[in-house]
Design a protein around this motif. Sequence first.
Motif, PDB file in Angstrom:
ATOM      1  N   SER A 127       0.833  -1.209   0.000  1.00  0.00           N
ATOM      2  CA  SER A 127       0.000   0.000   0.000  1.00  0.00           C
ATOM      3  C   SER A 127       0.866   1.257   0.000  1.00  0.00           C
ATOM      4  CB  SER A 127      -0.923   0.020   1.220  1.00  0.00           C
ATOM      5  OG  SER A 127      -1.881  -0.998   1.129  1.00  0.00           O
ATOM      6  N   GLU A 128       1.918   1.238   0.794  1.00  0.00           N
ATOM      7  CA  GLU A 128       2.819   2.398   0.849  1.00  0.00           C
ATOM      8  C   GLU A 128       3.548   2.583  -0.480  1.00  0.00           C
ATOM      9  OE1 GLU A 128       4.812   5.775   2.310  1.00  0.00           O
ATOM     10  OE2 GLU A 128       2.936   4.791   2.833  1.00  0.00           O
ATOM     11  N   GLN A 129       3.965   1.472  -1.091  1.00  0.00           N
ATOM     12  CA  GLN A 129       4.621   1.576  -2.392  1.00  0.00           C
ATOM     13  C   GLN A 129       3.661   2.141  -3.439  1.00  0.00           C
ATOM     14  OE1 GLN A 129       6.190  -2.502  -2.780  1.00  0.00           O
ATOM     15  NE2 GLN A 129       8.193  -1.533  -3.009  1.00  0.00           N
ATOM     16  N   LEU A 130       2.439   1.658  -3.418  1.00  0.00           N
ATOM     17  CA  LEU A 130       1.444   2.139  -4.368  1.00  0.00           C
ATOM     18  C   LEU A 130       1.143   3.614  -4.137  1.00  0.00           C
ATOM     19  CD1 LEU A 130      -0.379   1.388  -6.706  1.00  0.00           C
ATOM     20  CD2 LEU A 130      -2.107   0.684  -5.054  1.00  0.00           C
ATOM     21  N   ARG A 131       1.067   4.035  -2.863  1.00  0.00           N
ATOM     22  CA  ARG A 131       0.821   5.437  -2.541  1.00  0.00           C
ATOM     23  C   ARG A 131       1.928   6.333  -3.097  1.00  0.00           C
ATOM     24  NH1 ARG A 131       2.255   9.339   0.575  1.00  0.00           N
ATOM     25  NH2 ARG A 131       3.800   8.180   1.730  1.00  0.00           N
ATOM     26  N   LEU A 132       3.186   5.907  -2.914  1.00  0.00           N
ATOM     27  CA  LEU A 132       4.308   6.693  -3.445  1.00  0.00           C
ATOM     28  C   LEU A 132       4.265   6.744  -4.967  1.00  0.00           C
ATOM     29  CD1 LEU A 132       7.246   5.541  -1.126  1.00  0.00           C
ATOM     30  CD2 LEU A 132       6.057   7.728  -1.100  1.00  0.00           C
ATOM     31  N   CYS A 133       3.934   5.623  -5.587  1.00  0.00           N
ATOM     32  CA  CYS A 133       3.844   5.571  -7.048  1.00  0.00           C
ATOM     33  C   CYS A 133       2.731   6.503  -7.547  1.00  0.00           C
ATOM     34  CB  CYS A 133       3.592   4.127  -7.498  1.00  0.00           C
ATOM     35  SG  CYS A 133       3.739   3.899  -9.268  1.00  0.00           S
ATOM     36  N   GLU A 134       1.599   6.508  -6.858  1.00  0.00           N
ATOM     37  CA  GLU A 134       0.496   7.392  -7.242  1.00  0.00           C
ATOM     38  C   GLU A 134       0.849   8.861  -7.012  1.00  0.00           C
ATOM     39  OE1 GLU A 134      -2.690   5.770  -4.929  1.00  0.00           O
ATOM     40  OE2 GLU A 134      -3.195   4.274  -6.458  1.00  0.00           O
ATOM     41  N   SER A 135       1.600   9.138  -5.951  1.00  0.00           N
ATOM     42  CA  SER A 135       2.045  10.515  -5.707  1.00  0.00           C
ATOM     43  C   SER A 135       2.946  10.987  -6.845  1.00  0.00           C
ATOM     44  CB  SER A 135       2.804  10.608  -4.383  1.00  0.00           C
ATOM     45  OG  SER A 135       1.953  10.386  -3.300  1.00  0.00           O
ATOM     46  N   LEU A 136       3.838  10.122  -7.268  1.00  0.00           N
ATOM     47  CA  LEU A 136       4.707  10.474  -8.396  1.00  0.00           C
ATOM     48  C   LEU A 136       3.886  10.702  -9.661  1.00  0.00           C
ATOM     49  CD1 LEU A 136       7.644   8.020  -7.696  1.00  0.00           C
ATOM     50  CD2 LEU A 136       7.836  10.506  -7.858  1.00  0.00           C
ATOM     51  N   ALA A 137       2.916   9.832  -9.896  1.00  0.00           N
ATOM     52  CA  ALA A 137       2.066   9.984 -11.083  1.00  0.00           C
ATOM     53  C   ALA A 137       1.318  11.311 -11.024  1.00  0.00           C
ATOM     54  CB  ALA A 137       1.091   8.817 -11.189  1.00  0.00           C
ATOM     55  N   GLY A 138       0.878  11.712  -9.831  1.00  0.00           N
ATOM     56  CA  GLY A 138       0.181  12.977  -9.667  1.00  0.00           C
ATOM     57  C   GLY A 138       1.056  14.177  -9.962  1.00  0.00           C
ATOM     58  N   MET A 139       2.376  13.985  -9.874  1.00  0.00           N
ATOM     59  CA  MET A 139       3.320  15.066 -10.178  1.00  0.00           C
ATOM     60  C   MET A 139       3.831  14.979 -11.605  1.00  0.00           C
ATOM     61  SD  MET A 139       5.652  15.172  -6.811  1.00  0.00           S
ATOM     62  CE  MET A 139       4.961  14.649  -5.279  1.00  0.00           C
ATOM     63  N   GLY A 140       3.284  14.031 -12.361  1.00  0.00           N
ATOM     64  CA  GLY A 140       3.679  13.912 -13.762  1.00  0.00           C
ATOM     65  C   GLY A 140       4.796  12.930 -14.031  1.00  0.00           C
ATOM     66  N   THR A 141       5.223  12.181 -13.028  1.00  0.00           N
ATOM     67  CA  THR A 141       6.275  11.189 -13.215  1.00  0.00           C
ATOM     68  C   THR A 141       5.651   9.806 -13.164  1.00  0.00           C
ATOM     69  OG1 THR A 141       7.930  12.582 -12.176  1.00  0.00           O
ATOM     70  CG2 THR A 141       8.428  10.250 -12.280  1.00  0.00           C
ATOM     71  N   MET A 142       5.524   9.189 -14.308  1.00  0.00           N
ATOM     72  CA  MET A 142       4.934   7.861 -14.382  1.00  0.00           C
ATOM     73  C   MET A 142       6.047   6.815 -14.282  1.00  0.00           C
ATOM     74  SD  MET A 142       1.699   8.380 -14.682  1.00  0.00           S
ATOM     75  CE  MET A 142       1.136   6.760 -15.098  1.00  0.00           C
TER      76      MET A 142
END
Length: 160
Positions: A127-142
């Motif tokens: 869950s924490e890994q997914l949260r960080l990945c989604e945060s990055l996606a929200g900043m434009g880094t996929m």
Amino acid sequence: MLTAIGARGLMRYTDGRKVKPVPFVFDSLMSKYKKPDGSEPTESEVEDLDDKIDEYHQKDSLVKQQIFSTISDQLLLRVQSLGSASKIWDEVCKIHEGKTELVQIDLRRRLQEMRCEEGGDIKVHFSEQLRLCESLAGMGTMIEDHNFYAIILGSLPETY
């Protein structure tokens, strides 16, 4: 966040174009309201203005709720007392402007360095890994799926 706020028709509360209506002054000696020009408003004018003030607070609170639900607890503590949604949004933008790239680098580093301890809760870890990945996606880094897959596998304990 702006998409959700815009979909509700509340962008004016974010950018400061919507101004809180000014209530009539209450003269406690006379027990009457006064308009800015000194005249006495009708009962329906008082009620209409109160309705507009209530609507302003309701919509401003909807925008604040949207902002508060998407920012970190640390940032929430910093901005929650600023009052209006537009002041809160301005402060959130000011805090993040110019830091986005550094934040992205830090989040990517944290994601890549995460390790689930032996016997640790794997669901919490994922869950924490997914949260960080989604945060990055929200900043434009996929992060591409195959890269995220490699990060996940590299973070697992040896027993997996």
